[in-house]
Design an enzyme around this catalytic site. Structure first.
Site, mmCIF file in Angstrom:
data_model
loop_
_atom_site.group_PDB
_atom_site.id
_atom_site.type_symbol
_atom_site.label_atom_id
_atom_site.label_comp_id
_atom_site.label_asym_id
_atom_site.label_seq_id
_atom_site.Cartn_x
_atom_site.Cartn_y
_atom_site.Cartn_z
ATOM 1 N N TYR A 111 47.822 41.448 100.562
ATOM 2 C CA TYR A 111 49.068 40.949 101.142
ATOM 3 C C TYR A 111 48.919 39.448 101.348
ATOM 4 O O TYR A 111 47.813 38.919 101.456
ATOM 5 C CB TYR A 111 49.460 41.660 102.428
ATOM 6 C CG TYR A 111 48.494 41.607 103.595
ATOM 7 C CD1 TYR A 111 47.897 40.428 104.021
ATOM 8 C CD2 TYR A 111 48.205 42.763 104.316
ATOM 9 C CE1 TYR A 111 47.038 40.390 105.100
ATOM 10 C CE2 TYR A 111 47.353 42.741 105.415
ATOM 11 C CZ TYR A 111 46.776 41.547 105.793
ATOM 12 O OH TYR A 111 45.924 41.509 106.871
ATOM 13 N N THR A 112 50.068 38.749 101.429
ATOM 14 C CA THR A 112 50.020 37.289 101.502
ATOM 15 C C THR A 112 49.857 36.761 102.917
ATOM 16 O O THR A 112 49.373 35.642 103.109
ATOM 17 C CB THR A 112 51.309 36.687 100.909
ATOM 18 O OG1 THR A 112 52.430 37.109 101.708
ATOM 19 C CG2 THR A 112 51.501 37.113 99.466
ATOM 20 N N GLU A 174 49.506 40.224 94.607
ATOM 21 C CA GLU A 174 49.803 39.843 95.991
ATOM 22 C C GLU A 174 51.159 40.436 96.387
ATOM 23 O O GLU A 174 52.111 40.394 95.609
ATOM 24 C CB GLU A 174 49.851 38.324 96.136
ATOM 25 C CG GLU A 174 48.494 37.638 96.066
ATOM 26 C CD GLU A 174 47.752 37.639 97.394
ATOM 27 O OE1 GLU A 174 48.292 38.199 98.380
ATOM 28 O OE2 GLU A 174 46.644 37.064 97.440
#
Length: 340
Positions: A111-112, A174
């Site tokens: 995840y970002t 991502e």
């Protein structure tokens, strides 16, 4: 007189010839007729059936002639990149060699921890990157940031089973997600994933792993390959949903887990702090794939590795403390996905 001498000479000649013929007959040894020597014919090297297609001067090869049982594949997902040495011509008369496979052996999910706009900026304009970015804007778009044939800088210091530095052998995805917040005690609260976004991720992952024949054991979280420093995509990422509905990744069999749980729960607390038991747990985690030192102690590395394992396979409880259920799940997974 002359006639007499002629007769005598003729008689001697006849006798001499007869003697030679008899002599030859006495010395004759029958011989087996010689068998002509066989010459081994050289089998010409068979050229692979080259099915290269050319479009606008660019070559493509989309057929597999290698052995799929060895995970070999000659398919080229994109144009064939060839050298152009000055003064020479590179030809593809014998293309492709059957001894080859894909560089892309892993798929890593992240995840970002940033909103959409900042995620795009960071991943496209700074030193970190991923092959794909799955946004959370409700549309049907997925952003590609790096060519699949090139390395993206998403995994960092990483390992899984016998492999290290997984940037070299992986595709990174991502997912826009805000990650987690932590309270004063350090307890983490993670942000949920949007259902439409999960469908995007599932479709993208399915496409990639099918094309590159990536096995279930190599579809991983960033936290799996770097458990001491990463948490993404966290415990709210729906690994079980991907396994059940899309046949993506790993999951344990409930019946096997239950049988291990029944055995483990008998004297679990009694042996919990025994160094032999801890060493066994660390060995099982290492056998499954995690990079972990075998210390025989509940050290920080072991706790963070258990936490990463729980993010993926036991998301109801991710405190990094081994309980009987986490141990049973680990044993069920080791049995189902043995190291080859």
């Amino acid at each position: 007189m002359r006639n007499t001498l002629y007769i005598i000479g003729l008689s001697a000649f006849v006798f001499s010839c007869t003697s030679q013929q008899n002599s030859k007959k006495r010395q004759y040894i029958p011989r087996t007729p010689a068998t002509p020597s066989k010459t081994t014919a050289k089998t010409p090297i068979e050229k692979p059936k080259s099915q290269i297609t050319t479009e606008h001067g660019v070559d493509f090869f989309t057929t597999n002639i290698a052995d799929p049982t060895k995970n070999d594949n000659t398919v080229s997902y994109g144009s064939i990149v060839s050298a152009k040495p000055a003064g020479y011509k590179v030809v593809k008369s014998y293309f492709p060699a059957i001894g080859q496979n894909f560089r892309q052996r892993y798929l890593i999910l992240h995840y970002t921890a940033l909103p959409d706009d900042k995620s795009i900026t960071v991943l496209s304009q700074q030193g970190v990157s991923a092959h794909y970015l799955v946004n959370n804007t409700g549309d049907n778009e997925i952003y590609q940031l790096v060519d699949e044939n090139k390395r993206a800088y998403h995994a960092g210091v990483s390992s899984w089973r016998a492999d290290k530095n997984l940037n070299d052998t992986s595709i990174g995805i991502e997912i826009v997600n805000m990650g987690y917040t932590a309270d004063a005690s350090g307890k983490k609260t993670f942000a949920p994933f949007d259902e439409a976004q999960v469908k995007k991720v599932a479709a993208l992952v399915k496409d990639i792993v099918t094309r590159y024949q990536i096995p279930a054991t190599n579809i991983l979280a960033h936290s799996d390959i770097a458990p001491t420093r990463k948490q993404d995509p966290g415990p709210l990422f729906p690994w079980k949903k991907l396994y059940d509905e899309y046949q993506i990744g790993m999951w344990y069999d409930e019946a096997t887990k239950q049988s291990f749980y029944d055995l483990a729960s008998v004297d679990f607390q009694t042996k919990y702090n025994d160094s032999v038991f801890i060493f066994n747990v660390q060995t099982q985690l290492q056998k499954f794939g995690y990079g972990l030192d075998l210390s025989g102690k509940w050290d920080d590395m072991t706790k963070k590795t258990i936490e990463a394992f729980q993010y993926h396979f036991r998301p109801q409880n991710y405190d990094g403390v081994l309980d009987a259920e986490t141990f049973a799940i680990l044993q069920a997974l080791v049995q189902k996905y043995p190291t080859k």
